[in-house]
Enzyme design. Structure first.
Site: not given
Ligand code: CTP
Length: 419
Positions: A226-228
């Site tokens: 995932g990413n932030r």
């Protein structure tokens, strides 16, 4: 008490004498959600708005005149024959800074769309020259009926902000689309519309698609890449577009944020799902804004069961495959020649140089470039960016609320759509 005494209150302003409170007409049509308008009224008055309530006769079956009058501090009339010498049917609409109708029933939408003037509220709508916000509430069948769809389209084309109803429990045991959005959400739309102070919302009659959040690419049933991205910039874009009159489809990936009022929300998880939802919505959109952080790669294989570590064995290398580039695809294959496509780029180094080459590579009209890092942008309520345009112009947007950046983006989109 005359209208002059009751409409147009001033309040003390620190060191500068007095200042006029914004004048808001709260129209209430005859639906069960009328009781929720009491909460909207309270929020408006408590935040310094001078509110005149104009219920329809049938609204008074749900909430009585005494309640509206006590909460607003003004007398309440439903038809044009009260205080005729003061010509209320003209005066109230003419002097308002904003008219909001919540709930707006199917009947009220029909009367407004056709310019009928058979009670004080519809007279007010015809005489108002300020922004008008309608918050519909009705059963799903009524909302989806072609007659209502056409009335809503007519009103939006004329510049009325018609916010999308929420999905949820309706009057009886049934659920579906048609529920009045939360009063706090309607209040936010009103606040934004008033803050812009425009009579003609510049995205009226337009359909815009916004993607928000970050995709998650599953490895096994419990893990993902995932990413932030928090999704807050995308949500700010969706909310500001709705306040500027657009019909908004928000495609959301893993934000955990509440659905904003007045917006159609599609929930997705992965880049492939996001692509499918964006392409579907973009097919009939005037503008597409890709604010979502899309994973460039996904695991080549998805393990049906949880991946377990084995004693004495090194972990298997993670094999990744490319995800489709959605922004490049919609830029290259526009649904129609005038469609405006906007991308976002979060960069850590050589921000502007990387932004310019990314704008060319992706083929979009605008690219909003910002610098990201440990403490910058992600999850924050504020942002700072430069809007790069394919025509070579650069618009720096100073540090400020994500809504302010969203409005700069819509200014540029609206100018392109108008041109
Ligand atoms: N984007 C997209 N599909 C992808 C990757 C990105 O549509 N597979 C969109 C994003 O929504 C954003 C823009 O492209 O609007 C730029 O995203 P970014 O991650 O910065 O671009 P990348 O193509 O990943 O470029 P780089 O590898 O140089 O970071």
């Amino acid at each position: 008490m005359s209208e002059d005494e009751t409409w147009g209150r001033t309040v003390p302003d620190e060191g500068r004498g007095t200042v006029a409170e914004p004048k808001v007409v709260l129209g209430v049509a005859g639906g069960i959600a009328a009781y929720k308008a009491c909460e909207l009224l309270r929020r408006l008055t408590e935040s310094g708005h001078d509110v005149h309530v104009v219920p329809t006769a049938s609204a008074l079956h749900f909430v009585g005149e005494a309640t509206w009058s006590a909460l607003s501090g003004h007398p309440v009339a439903t038809e044009v024959w009260t205080d005729v010498h003061e010509v209320p049917h003209v005066r109230i609409g003419q002097s308002a800074d904003l008219v909001v109708v919540a709930p707006a029933t199917a009947d009220l939408l029909a009367r407004a769309a056709h310019g009928l003037a058979d009670d004080l509220l519809t007279n007010t709508l015809l005489t108002a020259r300020c922004p008008v916000v309608l918050a519909p509430a009705m059963h799903t069948e009524m909302w989806e009926h072609p007659a209502t769809r056409e009335n809503v389209a007519t009103l939006r084309r004329r510049g009325t902000v018609v916010i999308e109803p929420a999905v949820g429990r309706l009057t009886g045991v049934d659920t579906g689309k048609g529920r009045l959005p939360d009063p706090g959400e309607i209040f936010e739309v009103c606040r934004r519309v008033l803050a812009r102070g425009v009579t003609e919302p510049d995205l009226a009659g337009r359909h815009v698609v916004v993607s928000a959040g970050g995709t998650r690419e599953p490895l096994d049933p419990v893990r993902y890449l995932g990413n932030r991205s928090s999704g807050k910039q995308g949500y700010a874009l969706a909310k500001t577009a709705a306040a500027r009159g657009a019909r908004v489809t928000l495609i959301e990936a893993n934000t955990g944020l509440a659905d904003p009022a007045g917006v159609d929300v599609v929930h997705v998880g992965t880049a492939v799902q996001l692509r499918e939802a964006v392409l579907k919505a973009a097919a009939e959109a005037d503008a597409v804004v890709m604010a979502a952080a899309v994973a460039d790669f996904r695991p080549a294989d998805y393990a049906q069961g949880k991946i377990k570590k084995k004693d004495g064995e090194e972990p298997a290398p993670l094999v990744l495959v490319r995800n489709p580039d959605i922004l490049a695809e919609i830029s290259a294959e526009r649904a129609h020649p005038g469609q405006v496509v906007v991308g976002f780029a979060a960069e850590t180094d050589d921000v502007l140089a990387n932004g310019r080459s990314k704008l060319r590579r992706k083929g979009c009209d605008l690219l909003v470039v910002n610098e990201v890092g440990e403490r910058k942008t992600f999850g924050s309520e504020e942002n700072e960016a430069v809007v790069l345009s394919a025509d070579g112009s650069e618009t720096p947007v100073p540090h400020g609320p994500k809504e302010a950046l969203a409005d700069v983006v819509w200014d540029q989109v609206a100018a392109r759509l108008a041109g």
